[in-house]
Design an enzyme around this catalytic site. Structure first.
Site, short mmCIF file in Angstrom:
data_model
loop_
_atom_site.label_atom_id
_atom_site.label_comp_id
_atom_site.label_asym_id
_atom_site.label_seq_id
_atom_site.Cartn_x
_atom_site.Cartn_y
_atom_site.Cartn_z
N ASN A 11 0.67 -1.11 0.00
CA ASN A 11 -0.18 -0.02 -0.02
C ASN A 11 0.72 1.38 0.15
O ASN A 11 1.41 1.58 1.02
CB ASN A 11 -1.02 -0.15 1.34
CG ASN A 11 -1.81 1.06 1.28
OD1 ASN A 11 -1.91 1.89 0.36
ND2 ASN A 11 -2.36 1.33 2.62
N TRP A 12 0.92 1.95 -1.31
CA TRP A 12 1.93 3.05 -1.24
C TRP A 12 1.34 4.15 -0.70
O TRP A 12 2.10 5.24 -0.64
CB TRP A 12 2.13 3.18 -2.64
CG TRP A 12 2.92 2.25 -3.41
CD1 TRP A 12 3.64 1.10 -2.81
CD2 TRP A 12 3.55 2.39 -4.68
NE1 TRP A 12 4.38 0.38 -3.80
CE2 TRP A 12 4.55 1.10 -4.81
CE3 TRP A 12 3.52 3.33 -5.87
CZ2 TRP A 12 5.21 0.97 -6.25
CZ3 TRP A 12 4.02 2.88 -6.93
CH2 TRP A 12 4.88 2.01 -7.16
N LYS A 13 0.15 4.25 -0.29
CA LYS A 13 -0.45 5.58 0.38
C LYS A 13 -0.30 6.61 -0.76
O LYS A 13 -0.17 6.17 -1.94
CB LYS A 13 -0.32 5.79 1.56
CG LYS A 13 -0.24 4.67 2.51
CD LYS A 13 0.08 4.71 4.14
CE LYS A 13 -0.21 3.40 4.72
NZ LYS A 13 -0.02 3.39 6.30
N HIS A 97 -9.57 1.22 4.66
CA HIS A 97 -8.23 1.50 5.30
C HIS A 97 -8.68 2.44 6.44
O HIS A 97 -9.38 3.36 6.28
CB HIS A 97 -7.02 1.97 4.25
CG HIS A 97 -5.70 1.95 5.16
ND1 HIS A 97 -5.72 2.85 5.95
CD2 HIS A 97 -4.81 0.91 4.93
CE1 HIS A 97 -4.13 2.52 6.16
NE2 HIS A 97 -3.59 1.44 5.94
N GLU A 167 -5.69 -5.22 10.68
CA GLU A 167 -4.59 -4.05 10.94
C GLU A 167 -4.76 -3.39 11.94
O GLU A 167 -5.67 -2.22 12.13
CB GLU A 167 -4.67 -3.06 9.71
CG GLU A 167 -4.22 -3.60 8.14
CD GLU A 167 -3.42 -2.58 7.43
OE1 GLU A 167 -2.31 -2.62 7.15
OE2 GLU A 167 -4.13 -1.56 7.15
N ILE A 172 -0.06 0.47 13.01
CA ILE A 172 0.25 0.97 11.48
C ILE A 172 1.20 2.18 11.64
O ILE A 172 0.68 3.22 12.67
CB ILE A 172 -1.12 1.54 10.81
CG1 ILE A 172 -2.11 0.15 10.58
CG2 ILE A 172 -1.06 2.08 9.59
CD1 ILE A 172 -3.43 0.65 10.19
N GLY A 233 2.79 -1.18 4.17
CA GLY A 233 2.96 0.13 3.88
C GLY A 233 4.26 0.70 3.52
O GLY A 233 5.18 0.47 2.60
P1 PGA Z 1 2.89 0.30 7.70
O1 PGA Z 1 1.65 0.39 6.90
O2 PGA Z 1 3.47 -1.08 7.11
O3 PGA Z 1 3.94 1.31 7.31
O4 PGA Z 1 2.77 0.15 9.11
C1 PGA Z 1 0.49 -0.45 6.95
C2 PGA Z 1 -0.69 0.05 6.46
O5 PGA Z 1 -1.10 1.19 6.71
O6 PGA Z 1 -1.44 -0.60 5.40
#
Ligand code: PGA
Length: 252
Positions: A11-13, A97, A167, A172, A233
């Site tokens: 997930n590149w956001k 998400h 999650e 996160i 992420g």
């Molecule tokens: P992270 O994010 O691996 O940077 O903790 C995970 C996500 O938000 O899907």
């Protein structure tokens, strides 16, 4: 129950800043996972990059989006419909998400999106997770409700197109993931919720984990946590590290 492959989702956001960098990361990930056979790898770039990177995707690498709107067209400023995404070979969509829920997305919206995504053959990576853990176990009720609401009305024949991404919000972006042992307990609980909802077909739904996954914890989380894969992420933007995680999981 069909036997499903493992699943690693990046997930590149809202990254990277330029399309050239997006193309570069895709190319490097592709190179790094050439010999991967037992694992599906999904990259979810921002919407605006989908058309530019789409032609590079072929198994084991799949294209995903970070969200999808449940209407097909109309007066919905700023939204992108699930049918639009299909044109760019998008096969997976992250839905619900926690960062989107924080911006106002409700369980009801998540449910409409999951149903829309599976209705046209794509897979809905449906995110759930508590913001903190209380000793009384309230968080378990919270997770059960999120799953029940999100998957309400999903046809049984579409369950293999549903992934539950567990999650915990507190993990996160954090320094450390949850422990594989705690994940194991939670994944058993989620399986039970799915059995309550779908009976013997519950096994069609894959469960994956997300939250501070890196190459030091990835294989233990999958193996000891008893999940089918990972939602990643930060580390998914680093092609070398990401490919290494995939190879570790492939070797399990
Ligand atoms: P992270 O994010 O691996 O940077 O903790 C995970 C996500 O938000 O899907």
């Amino acid at each position: 129950m069909k036997r499903q492959k493992k699943l690693i989702v990046g997930n590149w956001k809202m990254n990277p800043q330029r399309v050239e960098d997006a193309k570069k990361i895709v190319g490097e990930v592709k190179k790094g996972i050439r010999n991967v056979k037992k694992t599906q790898v999904v990259l979810c770039p921002p919407f605006v990059y989908l058309s530019s990177v789409s032609s590079s995707f072929k198994a084991p690498l799949f294209l995903g989006a970070q969200d999808a709107f449940y209407e097909t067209l109309g007066s919905f400023t700023g939204e992108v419909s699930y049918t639009m995404l299909q044109q760019f070979k998008t096969e997976f969509v992250i839905v619900g998400h926690s960062e989107r829920r924080k911006m106002g997305e409700k369980d009801e919206d998540v449910n409409k999106k999951v149903r829309a995504v599976v209705s046209c053959g794509m897979t809905a990576i449906t995110c759930v997770g508590e913001s903190d853990r209380d000793h009384g176990g309230e968080y378990l009720h919270f997770i059960r409700k999120q799953i029940t609401d999100a998957l309400n009305g999903v046809p049984k024949k579409s369950l293999s197109q549903v992934v539950v991404a567990y999650e915990p919000i507190w993990a996160i972006g954090a320094k450390e993931s949850m422990t594989p042992r705690d994940l194991h307990e939670t994944s058993i609980f989620i399986k039970k919720v799915l059995v309550d909802l779908f009976g013997t077909l519950a096994g069609d739904v894959r469960i994956i984990y997300g939250g501070a996954v890196d190459r030091t914890n990835a294989d233990r989380l999958v193996k000891e946590g008893n999940v089918s894969g990972l939602l990643i992420g930060r580390e998914s933007l680093k092609p070398k590290e990401f490919a290494e995680i995939i190879k570790l999981v492939e070797a399990i």
